[in-house]
Design an enzyme around this catalytic site. Structure first.
Site, PDB file in Angstrom:
ATOM      1  N   HIS A  39       0.810  -1.226   0.000  1.00 57.13           N
ATOM      2  CA  HIS A  39       0.000   0.000   0.000  1.00 57.13           C
ATOM      3  C   HIS A  39       0.841   1.273   0.000  1.00 57.13           C
ATOM      4  O   HIS A  39       0.310   2.360  -0.254  1.00 57.13           O
ATOM      5  CB  HIS A  39      -0.913   0.037   1.229  1.00 57.13           C
ATOM      6  CG  HIS A  39      -1.883  -1.082   1.320  1.00 57.13           C
ATOM      7  ND1 HIS A  39      -2.759  -1.390   0.305  1.00 57.13           N
ATOM      8  CD2 HIS A  39      -2.127  -1.981   2.317  1.00 57.13           C
ATOM      9  CE1 HIS A  39      -3.507  -2.427   0.676  1.00 57.13           C
ATOM     10  NE2 HIS A  39      -3.135  -2.804   1.871  1.00 57.13           N
ATOM     11  N   GLY A  40       2.124   1.190   0.306  1.00 53.55           N
ATOM     12  CA  GLY A  40       2.949   2.380   0.421  1.00 53.55           C
ATOM     13  C   GLY A  40       2.949   3.217  -0.852  1.00 53.55           C
ATOM     14  O   GLY A  40       2.976   2.677  -1.963  1.00 53.55           O
TER      15      GLY A  40
END
Length: 373
Positions: free
Chosen positions: A132-133
């Site tokens: 998700h970064g």
């Protein structure tokens, strides 16, 4: 080809996002300890992960964001402006004592994996999978995006066509952001429908190599086998990648508190084994997983699958001691864990009927891929 390598680090032992956070539970240290207790991990196959330096992280991440994380670790807090700009110091992405060093270590492992796979091989990095970064902010418990960094590292070795497969319960929005319009990267994601971050719709196509399969609650092993045989394997095989990266999140398992999917760990191991037959350069990452027993058992089984170890019906005493020593504070299932969480690695199969909606969506994606080649 050399034996598979396991990339780990002692930084994960005792490191926690905080006593209230889903990532308060031990995960990578459990896999390391359990694998060693089984006699499956020795110095010849274990590699200590380096910590990525800011210059290495900046091949995708904003230098200002990297600096903000370093300062947050040093000072233990951030200003309201930094919180708003970089999404750190929030409920999901808190500041903790290793808020830079821990994600920089998993990122360093991913970058190292790409370098190792300049030559044919298999690498397992269970601390990875932080899909998700985003380039300039934390997102969904993920501070750096090590799958993206791994793919870029593979690219630096001269490998162009990369297949990224993600079987986490949550959609890989950060990896999608990086590569959805790159025709040389194949993205295949299975994830729970309407689960955060609520991206990854069936109709998303990117540059034509994006295949998202949102799944209804209650996904069973039989349905996952259909997805593997009818979608994942044919799509990856016909894409003919030079390397495969698999994000093997354990939050799609039945006991996980962060999804409503109901797979057994054997369903994950089947994906791991099957994809390994399609490539001579294979990187397997961790990902989600918030029940300390189910994630530890599942990811240890992933290592057994990659390294060719037989999984016994009953664990030896040393391995049972590792599992009996775990705690899951703040969750009712942690107060009275079932006995098989201590004594076995392999879950009972969770088979069931194949729902028409899943079959139809698999057929839709398979037909779309057939039309592109």
């Amino acid at each position: 080809m050399k034996p598979p390598l396991f990339i780990g680090s002692e930084i994960y032992r005792g490191s926690s996002y905080g006593e209230w956070h889903p990532l308060r539970v031990p995960r990578v240290s459990t896999v390391m300890d359990l694998s060693r207790a089984m006699g499956w991990l020795d110095p010849s196959t274990y590699v200590t992960s380096p910590r990525a330096k800011p210059a290495a992280l900046s091949i995708w991440h904003d230098p200002a964001y990297i600096t903000a994380l370093q300062q947050a670790e040093a000072e233990g807090e951030v200003s309201p402006e930094i919180r708003a700009r970089h999404n750190i110091g929030t409920h999901a992405n808190p500041i903790f004592s290793e808020v830079f060093r821990r994600p920089a270590t998993s990122a360093g492992g991913a970058l190292l994996a790409g370098e190792i796979l300049a030559r044919p091989g298999v690498v397992y990095a269970p601390a990875g999978g932080t899909h998700h970064g985003m380039p300039d902010h934390a997102n969904g418990f993920c501070y750096f995006n090590d799958p993206v960094l791994a793919i870029l590292s593979l690219r630096r070795q001269g490998l162009r066509r990369i297949a990224y497969v993600d079987i986490d319960a949550h959609h890989c929005d950060g990896v999608d952001h990086a590569f959805r319009d790159d025709p040389d990267v194949l993205l295949v994601s299975t994830h729970e429908v309407n689960r955060w971050p609520r991206t990854g719709a069936l109709t998303d196509e990117g540059a034509g190599n994006v295949f998202n399969l949102p799944l209804p609650k209650g996904l069973n092993d039989t349905e996952m086998a259909l997805i593997l045989d009818r979608l994942i394997l044919p799509v990856v095989a016909r894409f003919a990648p030079e390397a495969i990266v698999l994000q093997c999140g354990a939050d799609a398992l039945a006991e996980d508190p962060q999804s409503r999917l109901t797979l057994s760990n054997g369903a994950l191991w089947s994906v791991v084994a099957a994809l390994g037959g399609l490539t001579d350069r294979y990187l397997v990452l961790g990902g989600g997983g918030y029940n300390p027993w189910s994630v530890g058992r599942a990811w240890t089984g992933v290592w057994a699958t990659l390294a060719g170890h037989d999984i016994p019906e009953r664990l030896p005493a040393l391995a049972q001691d590792v599992l009996r020593g775990l705690e899951w504070r703040g969750n009712r299932r942690g107060r009275r864990p079932p006995e098989h969480w201590f004594t076995t690695l392999r879950d009972d199969p969770r088979n069931g009927p194949i729902r028409a909606e899943i079959r139809a969506d698999v057929d839709t994606l398979a037909a779309r891929f057939a039309a592109t080649v």
